[in-house]
Structures are given as structure tokens and as C-alpha cells.
Design a protein around this motif. Structure first.
Motif, PDB file in Angstrom:
ATOM      1  N   PHE A  94       0.984  -1.361  -0.147  1.00 53.74           N
ATOM      2  CA  PHE A  94      -0.115  -0.175   0.056  1.00 53.74           C
ATOM      3  C   PHE A  94       0.797   1.279  -0.053  1.00 53.74           C
ATOM      4  O   PHE A  94       1.828   1.204   0.711  1.00 53.74           O
ATOM      5  CB  PHE A  94      -0.996   0.105   1.341  1.00 53.74           C
ATOM      6  CG  PHE A  94      -1.941   1.088   1.206  1.00 53.74           C
ATOM      7  CD1 PHE A  94      -3.216   1.227   0.245  1.00 53.74           C
ATOM      8  CD2 PHE A  94      -1.770   2.299   2.265  1.00 53.74           C
ATOM      9  CE1 PHE A  94      -3.837   2.067   0.546  1.00 53.74           C
ATOM     10  CE2 PHE A  94      -2.734   3.414   1.840  1.00 53.74           C
ATOM     11  CZ  PHE A  94      -3.610   3.337   1.335  1.00 53.74           C
ATOM     12  N   LEU A 126      -0.102   7.847  -2.525  1.00 58.31           N
ATOM     13  CA  LEU A 126      -1.116   7.643  -3.766  1.00 58.31           C
ATOM     14  C   LEU A 126      -2.149   7.204  -3.372  1.00 58.31           C
ATOM     15  O   LEU A 126      -3.409   6.985  -4.077  1.00 58.31           O
ATOM     16  CB  LEU A 126      -0.429   6.924  -4.759  1.00 58.31           C
ATOM     17  CG  LEU A 126       0.975   7.637  -5.404  1.00 58.31           C
ATOM     18  CD1 LEU A 126       1.275   6.806  -6.316  1.00 58.31           C
ATOM     19  CD2 LEU A 126       0.366   8.974  -6.155  1.00 58.31           C
ATOM     20  N   ASN A 127      -2.540   6.437  -2.038  1.00 54.43           N
ATOM     21  CA  ASN A 127      -3.770   5.470  -1.618  1.00 54.43           C
ATOM     22  C   ASN A 127      -3.723   4.606  -2.709  1.00 54.43           C
ATOM     23  O   ASN A 127      -5.091   4.137  -3.132  1.00 54.43           O
ATOM     24  CB  ASN A 127      -4.993   6.296  -1.369  1.00 54.43           C
ATOM     25  CG  ASN A 127      -4.505   7.186  -0.101  1.00 54.43           C
ATOM     26  OD1 ASN A 127      -3.781   6.994   0.604  1.00 54.43           O
ATOM     27  ND2 ASN A 127      -5.366   8.548  -0.159  1.00 54.43           N
ATOM     28  N   GLU A 154      -6.374  11.893   9.210  1.00 57.91           N
ATOM     29  CA  GLU A 154      -6.526  11.013   8.062  1.00 57.91           C
ATOM     30  C   GLU A 154      -5.606   9.900   7.782  1.00 57.91           C
ATOM     31  O   GLU A 154      -5.718   8.783   7.788  1.00 57.91           O
ATOM     32  CB  GLU A 154      -6.789  11.731   6.748  1.00 57.91           C
ATOM     33  CG  GLU A 154      -7.058  10.838   5.407  1.00 57.91           C
ATOM     34  CD  GLU A 154      -7.269  11.630   4.283  1.00 57.91           C
ATOM     35  OE1 GLU A 154      -8.226  12.397   4.200  1.00 57.91           O
ATOM     36  OE2 GLU A 154      -6.810  11.262   3.362  1.00 57.91           O
ATOM     37  N   VAL A 203      -6.121   6.140   7.856  1.00 57.54           N
ATOM     38  CA  VAL A 203      -5.483   5.179   6.408  1.00 57.54           C
ATOM     39  C   VAL A 203      -4.748   4.206   7.034  1.00 57.54           C
ATOM     40  O   VAL A 203      -4.614   3.067   6.632  1.00 57.54           O
ATOM     41  CB  VAL A 203      -4.723   5.966   5.705  1.00 57.54           C
ATOM     42  CG1 VAL A 203      -4.071   5.390   4.397  1.00 57.54           C
ATOM     43  CG2 VAL A 203      -6.053   6.965   4.796  1.00 57.54           C
ATOM     44  N   SER A 245      -5.417   0.255   6.584  1.00 55.95           N
ATOM     45  CA  SER A 245      -4.845  -0.358   5.449  1.00 55.95           C
ATOM     46  C   SER A 245      -3.848  -1.596   6.078  1.00 55.95           C
ATOM     47  O   SER A 245      -3.339  -2.228   5.485  1.00 55.95           O
ATOM     48  CB  SER A 245      -3.834   0.679   4.803  1.00 55.95           C
ATOM     49  OG  SER A 245      -2.972   1.141   5.756  1.00 55.95           O
ATOM     50  N   ASN A 274      -9.837   6.143   1.497  1.00 58.85           N
ATOM     51  CA  ASN A 274      -8.655   6.532   1.046  1.00 58.85           C
ATOM     52  C   ASN A 274      -7.716   5.142   1.536  1.00 58.85           C
ATOM     53  O   ASN A 274      -6.434   5.099   1.152  1.00 58.85           O
ATOM     54  CB  ASN A 274      -7.908   7.776   1.691  1.00 58.85           C
ATOM     55  CG  ASN A 274      -8.104   8.983   0.539  1.00 58.85           C
ATOM     56  OD1 ASN A 274      -8.462   8.679  -0.492  1.00 58.85           O
ATOM     57  ND2 ASN A 274      -8.447   9.972   1.272  1.00 58.85           N
ATOM     58  N   SER A 275      -8.212   4.128   2.031  1.00 59.53           N
ATOM     59  CA  SER A 275      -7.471   2.931   2.398  1.00 59.53           C
ATOM     60  C   SER A 275      -7.754   1.681   1.343  1.00 59.53           C
ATOM     61  O   SER A 275      -7.314   0.692   1.569  1.00 59.53           O
ATOM     62  CB  SER A 275      -7.755   2.527   3.840  1.00 59.53           C
ATOM     63  OG  SER A 275      -9.003   2.260   3.880  1.00 59.53           O
ATOM     64  N   LEU A 276      -8.875   1.971   0.521  1.00 60.05           N
ATOM     65  CA  LEU A 276      -9.405   1.147  -0.129  1.00 60.05           C
ATOM     66  C   LEU A 276      -8.656   0.844  -1.808  1.00 60.05           C
ATOM     67  O   LEU A 276      -9.011   0.060  -2.425  1.00 60.05           O
ATOM     68  CB  LEU A 276     -10.731   1.378  -0.568  1.00 60.05           C
ATOM     69  CG  LEU A 276     -11.750   1.717   0.679  1.00 60.05           C
ATOM     70  CD1 LEU A 276     -13.276   2.011   0.100  1.00 60.05           C
ATOM     71  CD2 LEU A 276     -11.594   0.157   1.514  1.00 60.05           C
ATOM     72  N   GLY A 277      -7.666   1.646  -1.943  1.00 55.90           N
ATOM     73  CA  GLY A 277      -6.852   1.644  -3.184  1.00 55.90           C
ATOM     74  C   GLY A 277      -7.539   2.113  -4.204  1.00 55.90           C
ATOM     75  O   GLY A 277      -7.179   2.076  -5.548  1.00 55.90           O
ATOM     76  N   TRP A 278      -8.303   3.068  -4.106  1.00 53.58           N
ATOM     77  CA  TRP A 278      -9.336   3.735  -4.898  1.00 53.58           C
ATOM     78  C   TRP A 278      -8.607   5.011  -5.476  1.00 53.58           C
ATOM     79  O   TRP A 278      -9.129   5.833  -6.547  1.00 53.58           O
ATOM     80  CB  TRP A 278     -10.647   4.132  -4.578  1.00 53.58           C
ATOM     81  CG  TRP A 278     -11.385   2.981  -4.223  1.00 53.58           C
ATOM     82  CD1 TRP A 278     -11.159   1.692  -4.440  1.00 53.58           C
ATOM     83  CD2 TRP A 278     -12.795   2.751  -3.773  1.00 53.58           C
ATOM     84  NE1 TRP A 278     -12.082   1.028  -4.144  1.00 53.58           N
ATOM     85  CE2 TRP A 278     -13.203   1.391  -3.864  1.00 53.58           C
ATOM     86  CE3 TRP A 278     -13.858   3.919  -3.445  1.00 53.58           C
ATOM     87  CZ2 TRP A 278     -14.494   1.275  -3.396  1.00 53.58           C
ATOM     88  CZ3 TRP A 278     -15.037   3.393  -3.404  1.00 53.58           C
ATOM     89  CH2 TRP A 278     -15.486   2.127  -3.284  1.00 53.58           C
ATOM     90  N   GLY A 279      -7.308   5.400  -4.847  1.00 51.41           N
ATOM     91  CA  GLY A 279      -6.791   6.935  -5.169  1.00 51.41           C
ATOM     92  C   GLY A 279      -6.946   7.939  -4.202  1.00 51.41           C
ATOM     93  O   GLY A 279      -7.554   7.243  -3.109  1.00 51.41           O
ATOM     94  N   LYS A 280      -6.563   8.829  -4.351  1.00 51.57           N
ATOM     95  CA  LYS A 280      -6.458   9.763  -3.134  1.00 51.57           C
ATOM     96  C   LYS A 280      -7.466  11.023  -3.427  1.00 51.57           C
ATOM     97  O   LYS A 280      -7.949  11.770  -4.214  1.00 51.57           O
ATOM     98  CB  LYS A 280      -4.951  10.490  -3.268  1.00 51.57           C
ATOM     99  CG  LYS A 280      -4.860  11.218  -2.132  1.00 51.57           C
ATOM    100  CD  LYS A 280      -3.258  11.662  -2.323  1.00 51.57           C
ATOM    101  CE  LYS A 280      -2.698  12.044  -0.893  1.00 51.57           C
ATOM    102  NZ  LYS A 280      -2.678  10.861   0.447  1.00 51.57           N
ATOM    103  N   TRP A 281      -8.626  10.623  -2.554  1.00 49.25           N
ATOM    104  CA  TRP A 281      -9.866  11.315  -2.379  1.00 49.25           C
ATOM    105  C   TRP A 281      -9.444  12.550  -1.754  1.00 49.25           C
ATOM    106  O   TRP A 281      -9.151  12.300  -0.328  1.00 49.25           O
ATOM    107  CB  TRP A 281     -11.213  10.645  -1.879  1.00 49.25           C
ATOM    108  CG  TRP A 281     -11.554   9.560  -2.643  1.00 49.25           C
ATOM    109  CD1 TRP A 281     -11.057   8.748  -3.575  1.00 49.25           C
ATOM    110  CD2 TRP A 281     -12.991   9.076  -2.961  1.00 49.25           C
ATOM    111  NE1 TRP A 281     -11.697   7.730  -4.254  1.00 49.25           N
ATOM    112  CE2 TRP A 281     -13.002   8.206  -3.757  1.00 49.25           C
ATOM    113  CE3 TRP A 281     -14.347   9.588  -2.337  1.00 49.25           C
ATOM    114  CZ2 TRP A 281     -14.361   7.502  -4.154  1.00 49.25           C
ATOM    115  CZ3 TRP A 281     -15.328   9.184  -2.734  1.00 49.25           C
ATOM    116  CH2 TRP A 281     -15.387   7.980  -3.672  1.00 49.25           C
ATOM    117  N   ASN A 308      -6.082  10.878  -8.644  1.00 49.15           N
ATOM    118  CA  ASN A 308      -5.400   9.871  -9.400  1.00 49.15           C
ATOM    119  C   ASN A 308      -6.633   8.510  -9.055  1.00 49.15           C
ATOM    120  O   ASN A 308      -6.348   7.426  -8.750  1.00 49.15           O
ATOM    121  CB  ASN A 308      -4.248   9.109  -8.988  1.00 49.15           C
ATOM    122  CG  ASN A 308      -4.286   8.810  -7.277  1.00 49.15           C
ATOM    123  OD1 ASN A 308      -5.091   9.244  -6.448  1.00 49.15           O
ATOM    124  ND2 ASN A 308      -3.125   8.035  -6.663  1.00 49.15           N
TER     125      ASN A 308
END
Lengths: 177, 216
Positions: free
Chosen positions: A8, A12-13, B5, B9, B13, B110-117, B134
Motif C-alpha cells: 500500500f 497515492l492511496n 486521516e 488510513v 490499510s 483512502n485506504s481502499l486503493g481507489w486513489g487519493k480522495w 488519481n
């Protein structure tokens, strides 16, 4: 502890595993997308799911499976990864380089579909078809066009388990197993 | 804003979300997968592109189906997380105001791998603006397809609407049962929130931007 750790990146998350971006999704989303695309494309959807799954999995397994691994180790890695990622489990003991049958008593998609939408008339595990296709290709060193996987029984249809028939076009095992 | 945050995260994560002996990940009242971003990107985009080419009159309906999937995801996953012991342990101690629920759930996203919200603006009960530098959906489009004439982040649109519906059309703080009736009540009733993606990297924008407001 995961056998295949996901890296992880908090800047960039993003989560990556062997060159692939990995994203958490629940069965509600997975099955709803499946349904939306089926309603859009009809019968064409099954081929799309199968091929996009095979492409994604093939790319990752090429990084994870060593060409020096024995076939049994390659299948073991593929099965372990499948379970780790939450897709369910499968038994490939009836499979040889000439093809055969893979059985799953635990399929994320079949169980998810049943809980969300109930019994359906056709199999739903096209993602697993694609996953197995990529795994068989890499385990036996076969070209994509040599391997076809079709789900004949599916728990989402009310069958006792999910069964996948694997057909290998020439049956040759290029690694001598 | 009291939500840390980075701490959220980091905690999320590292949750041990891996398959059990049956290869399933039961968590937050549902089954999770750690899936291939490429699988859903290519499946969704190929379906949408076929519709654009052969049945353009059906494009809005097709996109609506994909956004609906995102709303279901938000309802059950975000809702399940906000009702979970993990939320209680990690996020609840940081909550000082109702708005912190929004900051908290975005930190979890923001810990789900979906990019930076990133939350750009919140008018409680009225408007939410989020940017994603992203988004994995836009990343899946760029590189495979030409510049788009339409926004392409369907999951994120459903997710943004879901946050507002869970908090301001319904009230997740009251720990409601997450079932199909409640989903219909808060997502498909007068005044339910809907999201518009007003900028998308697939269209050449520098980031994806989402504005969520109530339907009239």
C-alpha cells in the motif's frame, strides 16, 4: 499473514500486488456491475468478463509464478492467491495438462449473487473462468488460444457446487510434467 | 476537522482483510474482494464503448447501471464500515462534530486503493465536492483509450452520492438496518443526492472532480 503481500502506497492511496493495482470491492458492487453489464450486452457479456479477467490475472501470475516452479507449485500459488483475494476456493486435482474439471464449493460471485438477487438461470462465475484460464496457461506453459474454460454447474443456478470444464486444444505439456 | 486521516488510513490499510479457509473475506456485514482494478475498468469501459458505438441512445441508461452499482457499494460498504467495531475503535474517538463523519469515511475510502480522495467543500445537508487526483477508473481509461468526451468515474460518482445519502438523506449515525428497503428510501426518493463528475482526467482535466447535490 498474506502469502502474497499487497503493497500500500499512502502517498497515492494505491495498493499493488505483482504489478497490478488492487482495489477493495464488496459482493454488492461486484454483482451489481455484473448485472448492469449483462443487461447492456446480453450474451456478449460472458465473453467480455472471461477475457478481461484472464488478461488481468495472466499479467499478475506471470510475476508471481516462477518458471522453475513445478506444476503443482504453480497451481498451489494460483489457488492460494485466489483464496487470499477473497474469490473463494477451488479444487483442481482432476486437472491435467490435457484438461479436466475444476470444482469450487465456495465462489464469491455465486454466493454474492444468491444473497443479492437469488437463483439465476445461467452461470455467473465468468471471472473464475478467466482466472482458471490464465492459471492453466501459465501452469502448463500454454498459449491463451490453447485453453478454454466453461462453467457448467453454478451454485447461483442452484447447483451443489460450481464446476468448470477446462479444455486444452492440443494437450501437450510443454514443461514435461 | 478533528479526523487524523493519516492515522485512519494507516489503521485501515493494516486490517487483516484476507480470505479465510473458504477463500472469502466476511467483513462489515458483507463479503469483500481485493480485486483487479483492470478487470472492472476494462469490463465497464468495453461495455460502455460498445453502447456508444452501436446504441448511443442507451448510453445514459448503461452509465446509470454502473453508477447504481457504485451507490450500492457505498450504501453497504461505507454504511457497514460506519457501523463497525473498527469505526468505533479508530474513527469515533476523533469525531467532534457531525461533519467529521464525512471526513472520517473519506479517510477510510483512502485506504481502499481507489486513489487519493480529497474533500474540497462540504455544506452539510446540501453539497459535497470531492476531488480525486488519481482515480483508479480514470487511470484505467488513460493509456487504453483515446481522450474521452465524457467523464468515466462511475464508481466514484456512486460513492460520493452514497456518502451524502447515508449521512443527510438517511442518518447512519442512528445505526439503521442496511437493507434493500432502506437503500430505496434514501437513494431513490425525492431529495436523494446525486453526483455529477464535472471534470475527469479522461477528458484531459488535471484531476477528477465530483459535485453532489440533492435531486429536485
Amino acid at each position: 499473514m498474506a502469502d502474497f503481500p499487497v503493497q500500500f502506497n499512502p502517498a497515492l492511496n494505491q495498493a499493488r500486488l505483482a504489478g497490478s493495482n488492487m482495489v477493495f470491492h464488496c459482493h454488492y458492487y461486484n454483482c451489481a456491475v455484473h448485472k448492469a453489464i449483462e443487461e447492456t450486452l446480453g450474451d456478449q457479456a460472458t465473453g467480455l468478463f472471461r477475457e478481461t479477467a484472464a488478461a488481468a490475472v495472466r499479467s499478475q501470475l506471470r510475476h508471481l509464478i516462477d518458471t522453475h516452479d513445478a506444476v503443482i507449485t504453480r497451481f498451489s500459488k494460483g489457488r492460494t492467491l485466489f483464496q487470499q483475494l477473497g474469490f473463494g476456493s477451488f479444487d483442481a486435482q482432476q486437472l491435467t495438462s490435457a484438461g479436466g474439471v475444476v470444482v469450487s464449493n465456495s465462489s464469491h460471485y455465486a454466493l454474492g449473487w444468491l444473497s443479492q438477487y437469488g437463483i439465476r438461470e445461467t452461470p455467473v462465475c465468468q471471472f473464475i473462468e478467466g482466472y482458471l484460464k490464465a492459471l492453466v496457461e501459465i501452469a502448463y506453459g500454454l498459449a491463451p488460444e490453447q485453453v478454454a474454460v466453461r462453467e457448467t454447474d453454478c451454485m447461483a443456478k442452484g447447483d451443489a457446487n460450481c464446476r468448470f470444464v477446462v479444455e486444452v486444444s492440443d494437450g501437450e505439456d510443454t514443461h514435461g510434467h | 476537522m478533528a479526523i487524523d486521516e493519516n492515522a485512519v488510513v494507516a489503521a485501515c490499510s493494516h486490517l487483516p482483510l484476507i480470505g479465510n479457509e473458504d477463500g472469502l473475506i466476511p467483513a462489515f456485514g458483507l463479503y469483500l474482494t481485493r480485486h483487479y482494478a483492470d478487470f472492472y475498468n476494462r469490463s465497464s469501459f468495453e461495455a460502455v464503448r460498445q453502447v456508444e458505438q452501436y446504441r448511443p441512445e442507451a448510453i445514459l441508461q448503461t452509465e446509470a447501471g454502473l453508477i447504481e452499482a457504485g451507490m450500492l457499494c457505498a450504501f453497504y460498504t461505507f454504511g457497514g464500515i460506519m457501523l463497525s467495531q473498527e469505526w468505533e475503535a479508530v474513527v469515533t474517538p476523533m469525531i467532534e462534530s457531525d461533519d467529521d463523519w464525512v471526513y472520517g469515511v473519506i479517510a477510510v475510502v483512502n485506504s481502499l486503493g481507489w486513489g487519493k480522495w480529497r474533500l474540497e467543500q462540504l455544506i452539510p445537508g446540501e453539497r459535497l465536492e470531492i476531488s480525486i487526483a488519481n482515480s483508479y477508473e480514470s487511470a484505467g481509461w488513460i493509456g487504453h483509450y483515446p481522450r474521452s468526451q465524457r467523464p468515466r468515474c462511475y464508481l466514484a460518482q456512486g460513492g460520493c452520492a452514497g456518502i451524502m445519502n447515508l449521512l443527510y438523506q438517511g442518518d447512519i449515525r442512528q445505526a439503521p438496518a442496511l437493507n434493500p428497503d432502506y437503500f430505496q428510501e434514501i437513494f431513490h426518493s425525492p431529495g436523494s443526492f446525486r453526483c455529477q463528475e464535472i471534470a475527469c482526467r479522461t477528458m484531459g482535466d488535471d484531476m477528477c472532480r465530483f459535485v453532489t447535490t440533492r435531486t429536485l
